[in-house]
Scaffold this active site. Structure first.
Site, short mmCIF file in Angstrom:
data_model
loop_
_atom_site.label_atom_id
_atom_site.label_comp_id
_atom_site.label_asym_id
_atom_site.label_seq_id
_atom_site.Cartn_x
_atom_site.Cartn_y
_atom_site.Cartn_z
N HIS A 41 0.84 -1.19 0.00
CA HIS A 41 0.00 0.00 0.00
C HIS A 41 0.88 1.24 0.00
O HIS A 41 2.08 1.16 0.25
CB HIS A 41 -0.89 0.01 1.25
N HIS A 125 4.98 6.31 -1.40
CA HIS A 125 5.82 5.17 -1.79
C HIS A 125 5.17 3.88 -1.30
O HIS A 125 4.34 3.92 -0.39
CB HIS A 125 7.23 5.31 -1.21
#
Length: 183
Positions: A41, A125
């Protein structure tokens, strides 16, 4: 009672890309804990421990504010580390695309619950690995420079989730408490 929460968009990287990265990292003698593929995620905000008394209110505000935001395309591109190659602790894939309105909405909806806006720069990220042992820094640095522009996936951000993270001896278990579709 409290629950450990964060706000994120779940990601599904192609298995062949993950296998490629793992082979390269292992060949460099880097050791650490890989994030399970179903837990990948990118995070908009880590909330930490939140009283269960506030969670229903947060969920309502979350649905109301996030559902107004439009879907958008992002690209998962490049591999990097935090904080730097010399003291790398986190291996990640970058997320390129404009997510500032989602981040701002998350920060704003959380303010009434005592969460101040984050001061650090938002750098989305996808964490792949928590690095425990790093060997061959020069080769690793070269690998990172080769992978800086590598495109892994183009995807549409369709949902944002409020997720509970339950820590276990085998790693965290993620339980979505509220999943909101973008319009």
């Amino acid at each position: 009672m409290k629950k450990r929460l964060f706000v994120a968009t779940m990601v599904s990287l192609p298995s062949e890309e993950i296998s490629f990265i793992k082979r390269e990292i292992i060949s460099l003698g880097i050791e650490g804990k890989w994030v399970e593929e179903n837990n990948l995620h990118f995070t908009y905000r880590f909330l930490g421990d939140v009283s269960v008394l506030f969670i229903p209110q947060i969920e309502r505000e979350f649905k109301e504010k996030i559902s107004l935001i439009e879907k958008r395309k992002v690209e998962l591109k490049g591999i990097g580390v935090f904080p730097d190659v010399k003291t790398a602790r986190v291996l990640w894939v970058g997320v390129e695309g404009d997510l500032t309105d989602i981040k701002s909405a998350v920060d704003e909806l959380l303010e009434p619950f005592g969460f101040e806006k984050e001061r650090r720069v938002f750098k989305p990220h996808v964490t792949l690995m928590r690095i425990k042992k790093l060997r061959h820094r020069t080769k690793f640095s070269y690998f990172l420079s080769k992978m800086r522009e590598k495109k892994f996936l183009s995807m549409e951000v369709k949902q944002v989730s409020l997720i509970e993270s339950v820590l276990t001896s085998k790693g965290p278990l993620y339980k979505p408490l509220k999943v909101v579709d973008l319009r």
